[in-house]
Design a protein around this motif. Structure first.
Motif, short mmCIF file in Angstrom:
data_model
loop_
_atom_site.label_atom_id
_atom_site.label_comp_id
_atom_site.label_asym_id
_atom_site.label_seq_id
_atom_site.Cartn_x
_atom_site.Cartn_y
_atom_site.Cartn_z
N MET A 1 -20.64 -24.09 -11.42
CA MET A 1 -20.47 -22.45 -11.47
C MET A 1 -21.60 -21.52 -11.59
SD MET A 1 -17.82 -20.53 -11.59
CE MET A 1 -16.24 -20.84 -12.26
N SER A 2 -22.91 -22.31 -12.36
CA SER A 2 -24.10 -21.49 -12.42
C SER A 2 -24.72 -21.20 -10.90
CB SER A 2 -25.02 -22.09 -13.51
OG SER A 2 -25.11 -23.43 -12.78
N LEU A 3 -24.64 -22.23 -10.14
CA LEU A 3 -24.99 -21.97 -8.61
C LEU A 3 -24.29 -20.82 -7.90
CD1 LEU A 3 -26.08 -25.32 -7.12
CD2 LEU A 3 -27.48 -23.60 -7.49
N LEU A 4 -23.08 -20.96 -7.98
CA LEU A 4 -22.37 -19.86 -7.60
C LEU A 4 -22.35 -18.35 -8.17
CD1 LEU A 4 -19.76 -18.77 -5.85
CD2 LEU A 4 -18.25 -19.37 -7.87
N ILE A 5 -22.59 -18.42 -9.36
CA ILE A 5 -23.22 -16.96 -10.06
C ILE A 5 -24.51 -16.48 -9.60
CG2 ILE A 5 -23.64 -15.85 -12.42
CD1 ILE A 5 -21.46 -17.87 -13.57
N LEU A 6 -25.49 -17.46 -9.28
CA LEU A 6 -26.65 -17.00 -8.97
C LEU A 6 -26.67 -16.92 -7.52
CD1 LEU A 6 -29.78 -17.03 -9.23
CD2 LEU A 6 -29.77 -19.50 -8.62
N GLY A 7 -25.76 -17.32 -6.72
CA GLY A 7 -25.52 -16.98 -5.25
C GLY A 7 -25.17 -15.53 -5.16
N ILE A 8 -24.19 -15.26 -6.01
CA ILE A 8 -23.43 -14.15 -5.94
C ILE A 8 -24.25 -12.85 -6.26
CG2 ILE A 8 -21.69 -12.62 -6.97
CD1 ILE A 8 -19.83 -15.02 -7.10
N VAL A 9 -24.87 -12.90 -7.51
CA VAL A 9 -25.94 -12.05 -7.91
C VAL A 9 -27.22 -11.72 -6.69
CG1 VAL A 9 -27.84 -11.72 -9.65
CG2 VAL A 9 -25.47 -12.48 -10.36
N LEU A 10 -27.53 -12.64 -6.21
CA LEU A 10 -28.81 -12.72 -5.38
C LEU A 10 -28.50 -12.08 -3.99
CD1 LEU A 10 -30.99 -15.95 -5.89
CD2 LEU A 10 -31.49 -13.92 -6.40
N PHE A 11 -27.22 -12.63 -3.53
CA PHE A 11 -26.61 -12.26 -2.08
C PHE A 11 -26.08 -10.88 -2.18
CE2 PHE A 11 -23.29 -11.28 1.19
CZ PHE A 11 -23.84 -11.83 2.14
N LEU A 12 -25.46 -10.46 -3.14
CA LEU A 12 -25.00 -9.21 -3.30
C LEU A 12 -25.96 -8.09 -3.83
CD1 LEU A 12 -21.16 -9.63 -4.67
CD2 LEU A 12 -22.13 -9.10 -2.52
N GLY B 1 -11.14 -20.52 -11.02
CA GLY B 1 -11.99 -19.48 -11.58
C GLY B 1 -13.10 -19.04 -10.52
N ALA B 2 -13.34 -20.21 -9.66
CA ALA B 2 -14.65 -19.85 -8.73
C ALA B 2 -14.13 -18.80 -7.64
CB ALA B 2 -15.04 -21.00 -7.99
N ALA B 3 -12.91 -18.95 -6.98
CA ALA B 3 -12.38 -17.93 -6.26
C ALA B 3 -12.14 -16.59 -6.85
CB ALA B 3 -10.95 -18.40 -5.62
N ILE B 4 -11.82 -16.50 -7.86
CA ILE B 4 -11.48 -15.15 -8.75
C ILE B 4 -12.87 -14.51 -8.83
CG2 ILE B 4 -10.94 -14.39 -10.80
CD1 ILE B 4 -8.58 -16.36 -11.24
N LEU B 5 -14.02 -15.34 -9.24
CA LEU B 5 -15.22 -14.85 -9.55
C LEU B 5 -15.88 -14.32 -8.16
CD1 LEU B 5 -17.69 -14.19 -11.48
CD2 LEU B 5 -18.48 -16.53 -10.93
N TYR C 1 -22.90 -22.94 -1.05
CA TYR C 1 -22.91 -24.23 -1.42
C TYR C 1 -22.41 -24.23 -3.03
CZ TYR C 1 -25.13 -28.29 -3.33
OH TYR C 1 -25.36 -29.49 -3.89
N GLY C 2 -22.91 -23.14 -3.91
CA GLY C 2 -22.17 -22.99 -5.23
C GLY C 2 -20.83 -22.84 -5.21
N PHE C 3 -20.17 -21.95 -4.24
CA PHE C 3 -18.74 -21.97 -4.19
C PHE C 3 -18.09 -23.38 -3.99
CE2 PHE C 3 -14.78 -21.00 -1.88
CZ PHE C 3 -13.90 -20.14 -3.22
N GLY C 4 -18.71 -24.06 -3.05
CA GLY C 4 -18.30 -25.24 -2.52
C GLY C 4 -18.13 -26.29 -3.77
N ARG C 5 -19.13 -26.15 -4.73
CA ARG C 5 -19.48 -27.12 -5.83
C ARG C 5 -18.61 -26.57 -6.83
NH1 ARG C 5 -23.92 -30.73 -6.40
NH2 ARG C 5 -23.15 -30.50 -8.59
#
Length: 193
Positions: A1-12, A123-127, A54-58
């Motif tokens: 989940m931490s990779l997804l959060i990092l990806g979201i923060v950086l991309f957005l 949780g990943a999709a909601i985030l 990648y973070g979302f997939g994981r």
């Protein structure tokens, strides 16, 4: 989940530079030039998008937070038709759709995010989708302020034929996504949710 959060923060975050740090873009353009900025911005966008995907997939196969009713997927499919029409309208010269939507690409992202929030309960999709919906709202507010300040202007109406093109192309793309593209790209058929 931490990779997804990092990806979201950086991309957005990259896509909110003008909102968060208004003078940053212009100072970078003066240092490295417009082409240099565009290349750097594009590379950063692609890299952070890959990290986000990648973070979302994981993070995807976690325990659901809620189980949406099956009929929510039907609402999602319908809303995606409107999202795709708005997306196509944003890429064409302005017709009535683009003029009335004001910022059809941002509206498209907001509809896409809301539609997917309705039919995904993990949780990943909601985030992910809540973050994109919030980004769209923040960006729309920023555009409205910049319009009032005279920093940007809305696209002028060109022709209603572009509305017809947006609707036809949007329906075709929507049909392709439902038929196979969503399953090929995401791994889940929207018809089997």
């Amino acid at each position: 989940m931490s990779l997804l959060i990092l990806g979201i923060v950086l991309f957005l975050g990259i896509h909110l530079i003008r909102v968060l740090v208004p003078g940053f873009r212009s100072s970078m353009v003066s240092k490295i030039g417009e082409p240099g900025w565009k290349i750097g911005y594009s590379i950063a966008s692609i890299v952070t998008l890959i990290l986000l995907i990648y973070g979302f997939g994981r993070a995807r196969d976690q325990t659901p937070i809620w189980s949406p009713p099956i009929w929510m997927s039907h609402i999602t499919i319908l809303l995606m038709l409107f999202a795709l029409i708005c997306l196509v309208a944003s890429l064409l010269p302005a017709g009535h759709i683009a003029v009335r939507a004001k910022h059809p690409m941002v509206l498209s992202v907001k509809i896409w995010a809301l539609a997917h929030l309705l039919s995904n309960g993990d949780g990943a999709a909601i985030l992910l989708f809540a973050a994109f919906l919030a980004w769209g709202v923040i960006l729309r507010i920023s555009f409205k302020r910049r319009e009032r300040a005279g920093e940007i202007s809305l696209r002028p109406f060109v022709s209603a034929k572009y509305d017809l093109y947006a609707i036809i192309i949007g329906i075709v793309v929507w049909g392709l996504i439902i038929w196979k593209l969503h399953e090929w790209i995401i791994g889940v058929s929207p018809l089997v949710m």
